[in-house]
Write an enzyme that holds these catalytic residues in place. Structure first.
Site, mmCIF file in Angstrom:
data_model
loop_
_atom_site.group_PDB
_atom_site.id
_atom_site.type_symbol
_atom_site.label_atom_id
_atom_site.label_comp_id
_atom_site.label_asym_id
_atom_site.label_seq_id
_atom_site.Cartn_x
_atom_site.Cartn_y
_atom_site.Cartn_z
ATOM 1 N N GLU A 1 -0.310 -9.503 0.056
ATOM 2 C CA GLU A 1 -1.696 -9.840 0.410
ATOM 3 C C GLU A 1 -2.568 -10.053 -0.827
ATOM 4 O O GLU A 1 -3.418 -10.939 -0.842
ATOM 5 C CB GLU A 1 -2.277 -8.742 1.316
ATOM 6 C CG GLU A 1 -1.635 -8.762 2.698
ATOM 7 C CD GLU A 1 -1.998 -7.568 3.550
ATOM 8 O OE1 GLU A 1 -1.738 -6.424 3.124
ATOM 9 O OE2 GLU A 1 -2.544 -7.766 4.648
ATOM 10 N N ALA B 1 0.871 -1.169 0.000
ATOM 11 C CA ALA B 1 0.000 0.000 0.000
ATOM 12 C C ALA B 1 0.909 1.220 0.000
ATOM 13 O O ALA B 1 2.055 1.155 0.461
ATOM 14 C CB ALA B 1 -0.862 -0.019 1.259
ATOM 15 N N GLY C 1 0.755 -5.015 1.239
ATOM 16 C CA GLY C 1 -0.476 -5.187 0.462
ATOM 17 C C GLY C 1 -0.252 -5.946 -0.839
ATOM 18 O O GLY C 1 -1.174 -6.583 -1.358
ATOM 19 N N GLU D 1 4.842 -4.806 7.467
ATOM 20 C CA GLU D 1 4.067 -3.732 8.115
ATOM 21 C C GLU D 1 4.532 -3.439 9.533
ATOM 22 O O GLU D 1 4.492 -2.304 9.993
ATOM 23 C CB GLU D 1 2.574 -4.100 8.149
ATOM 24 C CG GLU D 1 1.869 -4.013 6.810
ATOM 25 C CD GLU D 1 1.931 -5.298 6.005
ATOM 26 O OE1 GLU D 1 2.776 -6.175 6.324
ATOM 27 O OE2 GLU D 1 1.141 -5.444 5.059
HETATM 28 N N1 DAK Z 1 4.567 3.222 -0.863
HETATM 29 C C1 DAK Z 1 4.909 4.379 -1.483
HETATM 30 N N2 DAK Z 1 6.008 4.523 -2.250
HETATM 31 C C2 DAK Z 1 6.793 3.458 -2.389
HETATM 32 C C3 DAK Z 1 6.510 2.211 -1.782
HETATM 33 C C4 DAK Z 1 5.325 2.117 -0.987
HETATM 34 N N3 DAK Z 1 4.940 0.982 -0.407
HETATM 35 N N4 DAK Z 1 7.489 1.340 -2.105
HETATM 36 C C5 DAK Z 1 8.345 2.017 -2.899
HETATM 37 N N5 DAK Z 1 7.935 3.293 -3.075
HETATM 38 C C6 DAK Z 1 8.558 4.345 -3.854
HETATM 39 C C7 DAK Z 1 9.768 4.922 -3.112
HETATM 40 O O1 DAK Z 1 9.361 5.871 -2.151
HETATM 41 C C8 DAK Z 1 10.526 5.551 -4.254
HETATM 42 O O2 DAK Z 1 9.902 6.761 -4.596
HETATM 43 P P1 DAK Z 1 10.756 8.164 -4.694
HETATM 44 O O3 DAK Z 1 11.406 8.310 -3.373
HETATM 45 O O4 DAK Z 1 11.718 7.905 -5.818
HETATM 46 O O5 DAK Z 1 9.719 9.199 -5.006
HETATM 47 C C9 DAK Z 1 10.278 4.601 -5.417
HETATM 48 O O6 DAK Z 1 9.126 3.843 -5.044
HETATM 49 C C10 DAK Z 1 11.419 3.614 -5.621
HETATM 50 O O7 DAK Z 1 11.672 2.969 -4.387
HETATM 51 P P2 DAK Z 1 13.137 2.879 -3.746
HETATM 52 O O8 DAK Z 1 13.988 4.019 -4.174
HETATM 53 O O9 DAK Z 1 12.969 2.661 -2.287
HETATM 54 O O10 DAK Z 1 13.695 1.566 -4.457
HETATM 55 P P3 DAK Z 1 14.688 0.459 -3.868
HETATM 56 O O11 DAK Z 1 14.989 -0.457 -4.998
HETATM 57 O O12 DAK Z 1 15.840 1.124 -3.147
HETATM 58 O O13 DAK Z 1 13.858 -0.312 -2.751
HETATM 59 C C11 DAK Z 1 11.876 -1.440 -1.860
HETATM 60 C C12 DAK Z 1 12.707 -1.051 -3.121
HETATM 61 C C13 DAK Z 1 10.586 -2.098 -2.340
HETATM 62 C C14 DAK Z 1 12.687 -2.461 -1.027
HETATM 63 C C15 DAK Z 1 11.625 -0.177 -1.009
HETATM 64 O O14 DAK Z 1 11.059 0.820 -1.830
HETATM 65 C C16 DAK Z 1 10.694 -0.446 0.125
HETATM 66 O O15 DAK Z 1 11.102 -0.940 1.181
HETATM 67 N N6 DAK Z 1 9.415 -0.050 -0.049
HETATM 68 C C17 DAK Z 1 8.424 -0.192 0.995
HETATM 69 C C18 DAK Z 1 7.996 -1.619 1.124
HETATM 70 C C19 DAK Z 1 6.971 -1.817 2.216
HETATM 71 O O16 DAK Z 1 7.253 -1.545 3.400
HETATM 72 N N7 DAK Z 1 5.796 -2.285 1.839
HETATM 73 C C20 DAK Z 1 4.732 -2.488 2.750
HETATM 74 C C21 DAK Z 1 3.924 -1.260 2.803
HETATM 75 S S1 DAK Z 1 2.754 -1.359 4.119
HETATM 76 C C22 DAK Z 1 -4.219 -1.393 6.466
HETATM 77 C C23 DAK Z 1 -4.372 -1.352 5.095
HETATM 78 C C24 DAK Z 1 -3.314 -1.726 4.280
HETATM 79 C C25 DAK Z 1 -2.098 -2.073 4.836
HETATM 80 C C26 DAK Z 1 -1.965 -2.103 6.195
HETATM 81 C C27 DAK Z 1 -3.011 -1.777 7.029
HETATM 82 N N8 DAK Z 1 -5.288 -0.973 7.321
HETATM 83 C C28 DAK Z 1 -6.212 -0.045 6.862
HETATM 84 C C29 DAK Z 1 -5.307 -1.456 8.665
HETATM 85 C C30 DAK Z 1 -0.999 -2.350 3.978
HETATM 86 C C31 DAK Z 1 0.254 -1.976 4.360
HETATM 87 C C32 DAK Z 1 1.386 -2.041 3.450
HETATM 88 O O17 DAK Z 1 1.350 -2.513 2.338
#
Ligand code: DAK
Length: 254
Positions: free
Chosen positions: A110, A62, A107, A130
């Site tokens: 998921e 997400a 997400g 998360e």
């Molecule tokens: N959200 C927003 N932007 C994201 C993103 C994300 N999840 N993942 C990557 N990006 C963006 C980065 O910010 C970056 O954008 P700029 O800074 O260039 O503007 C661009 O994509 C490229 O990413 P990186 O520069 O970080 O690229 P790397 O190759 O260095 O790293 C990575 C790739 C996938 C390892 C890293 O970007 C990363 O760790 N991303 C976050 C992964 C993550 O933590 N995903 C889980 C998100 S939490 C709920 C509803 C839904 C959810 C939970 C609760 N409720 C309502 C209760 C769901 C939660 C999630 O999904």
């Protein structure tokens, strides 16, 4: 943006927001839900493949920037929207296949878990990180990961937020196979499934969705009842007759 390409009876759904690793913001997720809803109802579509655009990510989760400003009510609505997309993948009356071409985090993992079958590229990385953001999986991860991999593995992965590579994902049953290019494998299975009886597939999916919930005795009874009822379909008659007559069956879907 969500792209849908139809090739015969197979729909390829591509989540394309490559500037953010295909992370889902409101527009993209709303669009995805809408397209999945259309595909669920479209009888000409027999199998749905879900993938991410580019080589880096399936869906990196997400959108964290969007979530960083949510209040409780908005977070609940955001959770509901993701649940709706997941339920469509899980319950639409046709097989759904995730072709995981890179990061499938939060997400993204998921959504893949809500599909019937998961294939991964050898570069894929999956997980529920998360916990590292101080939140919990909110689109089904606390439930479906346990259903797919077992509760012991699921607890470890959601508690630690550890990311697994494709080989480990295969070993723990999180994906069905690892294959490059992953879309070839997804298309191969989709083509195989598209030739099978749609009524048999739909019925098996409904029954399989009950396998890990509800009352076991009742679920077995439902299987028995449905098994019997299927003998009224042309597809059952055709499939059985084709075997006896030593020829390939031609299924019509009812
Ligand atoms: N959200 C927003 N932007 C994201 C993103 C994300 N999840 N993942 C990557 N990006 C963006 C980065 O910010 C970056 O954008 P700029 O800074 O260039 O503007 C661009 O994509 C490229 O990413 P990186 O520069 O970080 O690229 P790397 O190759 O260095 O790293 C990575 C790739 C996938 C390892 C890293 O970007 C990363 O760790 N991303 C976050 C992964 C993550 O933590 N995903 C889980 C998100 S939490 C709920 C509803 C839904 C959810 C939970 C609760 N409720 C309502 C209760 C769901 C939660 C999630 O999904």
């Amino acid at each position: 943006m969500i792209r849908v390409e139809l090739e015969e009876a197979v729909a390829l759904v591509t989540i394309d927001r490559q500037e953010a690793m295909n992370a889902l913001d409101v527009g993209t997720l709303t669009d995805l839900r809408g397209r999945l809803s259309e595909l669920a109802a479209d009888e000409s579509v027999r199998v749905v493949i879900l993938t991410g655009a580019g080589e880096k990510a399936f869906v990196a989760g997400a959108d964290i920037k969007y979530m960083s400003n949510l209040d409780v009510e908005a977070a609940k609505a955001w959770g509901a929207l993701g649940h709706e997309a997941g339920r469509l993948l899980e319950t639409m009356p046709k097989p759904t296949i995730a072709a995981i071409n890179g990061f499938a985090l939060g997400g993204g993992c998921e959504l893949a878990l809500a599909c019937d079958i998961r294939y991964a590229a050898s570069t894929a990385k999956l997980g529920q990180p998360e916990v590292n953001l101080g939140i919990i999986p909110g689109w089904g991860g606390t439930q479906r990961l346990a259903r797919v991999c077992g509760l012991g593995i699921a607890r470890e992965l959601i508690f630690t937020g550890r990311i697994v590579g494709a080989d480990e994902a295969l070993r723990i049953g999180l994906v069905n196979a690892v294959h490059d290019p992953v879309l070839d494998k997804a298309h191969e299975t989709a083509t195989l499934l598209a030739a099978k009886s749609t009524v048999a597939l739909r019925t098996m999916k409904e029954l399989a969705n009950r396998a890990l919930g509800g009352d076991h005795e009742e679920n077995l009874a439902a299987e028995g009842k449905t098994f019997g009822e299927l003998f009224s379909t042309k597809d059952a008659k055709e499939g059985l007759a084709a075997f006896v007559e030593k020829r390939e069956p031609k299924f019509v879907g009812h």
